[in-house]
Design an enzyme around this catalytic site. Structure first.
Site, PDB file in Angstrom:
ATOM      1  N   LYS A  24       0.859  -1.181   0.000  1.00 50.39           N
ATOM      2  CA  LYS A  24       0.000   0.000   0.000  1.00 50.39           C
ATOM      3  C   LYS A  24       0.896   1.233   0.000  1.00 50.39           C
ATOM      4  O   LYS A  24       1.708   1.424   0.911  1.00 50.39           O
ATOM      5  CB  LYS A  24      -0.902  -0.009   1.233  1.00 50.39           C
ATOM      6  CG  LYS A  24      -1.779   1.233   1.317  1.00 50.39           C
ATOM      7  CD  LYS A  24      -2.788   1.129   2.440  1.00 50.39           C
ATOM      8  CE  LYS A  24      -3.592   2.418   2.537  1.00 50.39           C
ATOM      9  NZ  LYS A  24      -4.555   2.386   3.643  1.00 50.39           N
ATOM     10  N   LYS A  65      -2.110  -1.520  -3.931  1.00 57.93           N
ATOM     11  CA  LYS A  65      -2.981  -0.349  -3.858  1.00 57.93           C
ATOM     12  C   LYS A  65      -2.177   0.921  -3.937  1.00 57.93           C
ATOM     13  O   LYS A  65      -1.189   1.021  -3.198  1.00 57.93           O
ATOM     14  CB  LYS A  65      -3.740  -0.406  -2.532  1.00 57.93           C
ATOM     15  CG  LYS A  65      -4.667   0.750  -2.283  1.00 57.93           C
ATOM     16  CD  LYS A  65      -5.228   0.683  -0.904  1.00 57.93           C
ATOM     17  CE  LYS A  65      -5.989   1.960  -0.636  1.00 57.93           C
ATOM     18  NZ  LYS A  65      -6.393   2.095   0.727  1.00 57.93           N
TER      19      LYS A  65
HETATM   20  C1  PBG Z   1      -7.510   3.331   5.479  1.00 54.95           C
HETATM   21  C2  PBG Z   1      -7.732   3.269   4.011  1.00 54.95           C
HETATM   22  C3  PBG Z   1      -7.504   4.253   3.028  1.00 54.95           C
HETATM   23  C4  PBG Z   1      -8.003   3.727   1.833  1.00 54.95           C
HETATM   24  C5  PBG Z   1      -8.473   2.454   2.108  1.00 54.95           C
HETATM   25  N1  PBG Z   1      -8.287   2.186   3.452  1.00 54.95           N
HETATM   26  C6  PBG Z   1      -6.987   5.620   3.127  1.00 54.95           C
HETATM   27  C7  PBG Z   1      -5.615   5.911   3.561  1.00 54.95           C
HETATM   28  O1  PBG Z   1      -4.784   5.027   3.775  1.00 54.95           O
HETATM   29  O2  PBG Z   1      -5.365   7.084   3.732  1.00 54.95           O
HETATM   30  C8  PBG Z   1      -8.026   4.429   0.509  1.00 54.95           C
HETATM   31  C9  PBG Z   1      -9.107   3.982  -0.430  1.00 54.95           C
HETATM   32  C10 PBG Z   1      -9.368   4.886  -1.581  1.00 54.95           C
HETATM   33  O3  PBG Z   1      -8.682   5.901  -1.816  1.00 54.95           O
HETATM   34  O4  PBG Z   1     -10.319   4.582  -2.319  1.00 54.95           O
HETATM   35  N2  PBG Z   1      -6.214   3.290   5.914  1.00 54.95           N
END
Ligand code: PBG
Length: 326
Positions: free
Chosen positions: A196, A249
């Protein structure tokens, strides 16, 4: 064999041979629809930066879940917006917290829908970071493992079908696996947000989930967009610790990571087509600059071609309505 003996256009001359040669497909079975659930009644707050997406109270969430299932979307990813936050995010892990309540409601009223719950603290902490803070404002890795595991167990007790930790703490998959197993949930799968990235593409989501950090950024836990070898290390760790599915992601800017994951590990792979990717398409479509259906189809095909088995996408509901995949 070279031209003129070889002519690749021969098999592109009609739709039958084009379809016969088709290497990649997208099915509704591959798509997971994210939904935002909030407290209250009869609430359907439009998310301005994500046209077509809403914060839904549980009653309206149920309506949405029934609609999705009718359309052929069989799995959702839940995000919670609580009515109060705390320092550690522990408020997410109670029986009556928003996500356990939503899971119970869906499981009793739409039992055929597969419910995945995102597991993180950022929607639940007053400071908006994904974990417990140390006195100098860093996210404390090992303390955060405790709240994440509590969340998972609370969601499991409510009847969730799969948990998806998105926090990027070290060691959380193993820690969560152990907590689930100790509580009797040995068959509950974990989808790990393994690679991520610290991405600007999450901007619209942070509006939607009211989860933007109040200070600093997430670079001490999410990955640098410049790194690819490191992604493989993250994925390897999560596999060793017991992840059932690994995730990359965002999706589109990181398709090379999806492909490297596919080539290096024999694992089910999920890619998250995140909020910013969705909003860019919506904005361009609203201006009449692109053919939205074709663009969305091409995006989903590209993610599958790169090696993703499943795709989390805000386009899922519309794709099912449009019938561009089956
Ligand atoms: C929570 C999380 C996030 C997303 C999914 N789970 C945001 C982040 O890490 O700031 C992003 C999902 C999206 O942008 O559609 N940690």
């Amino acid at each position: 064999m070279a031209f003129p003996i070889t002519r690749l256009r021969r098999l592109r001359m009609n739709s039958i041979t084009r379809d016969m040669m088709c290497e990649t497909s997208v099915s509704l079975n591959n798509l997971i629809m994210p939904l935002f659930v909030c407290t209250g009644n009869n609430i359907k707050n439009p998310i301005n930066s994500m046209p077509g997406q809403y914060q839904l109270s549980i009653d309206n969430l149920i309506v949405k879940c029934k609609d999705l299932l009718k359309l052929g979307i069989r799995s959702i990813l839940l995000f919670g917006i609580p009515d109060h936050k705390d320092e550690t995010g522990e408020c997410a892990a109670h029986d009556h917290a928003i996500i356990p309540k939503a899971i119970r409601a869906i499981k009793s009223q739409v039992p055929d829908l597969y419910v995945i719950a995102d597991v993180c603290n950022c929607e639940y902490t007053v400071h908006g970071h994904c974990g417990t803070l140390t006195s100098d404002g860093q996210v404390d890795n090992d303390a955060t493992l405790q709240t994440l595991a509590k969340q998972c167990v609370a969601f499991a007790k409510a009847g969730v079908d799969m948990v998806a930790p998105s926090d990027m703490m070290d060691g959380r998959i193993g820690f969560i696996r152990k907590a689930l197993d100790n509580n009797g949930f040995t068959n509950l799968p974990i989808m790990a947000y393994s690679a991520k990235y610290a991405s600007a593409f999450y901007g619209p989501f942070r509006d939607a989930a009211e989860s933007a950090p109040k200070f600093g950024d997430r670079k001490s836990y999410q990955m640098s967009p410049a790194n690819s070898n490191e992604a493989l290390r993250e994925i390897e760790q999560d596999i060793i610790e017991g992840a059932d599915i690994v995730m990359v992601k965002p999706a589109l800017p990181y398709l090379d990571i999806v492909r490297r994951t596919k080539d290096n590990f024999n694992m089910p792979i999920c890619a998250y087509n995140v909020s910013g990717e969705y909003s860019m398409v919506k904005a361009a479509a609203a201006n009449g600059w692109i053919d939205e259906k074709r663009i969305v189809n091409e995006i989903l095909i590209s993610i599958r071609r790169a090696g993703a088995d499943m795709i989390i996408t805000y386009h899922a509901e519309e794709v099912a309505k449009w019938g561009i995949v089956s």
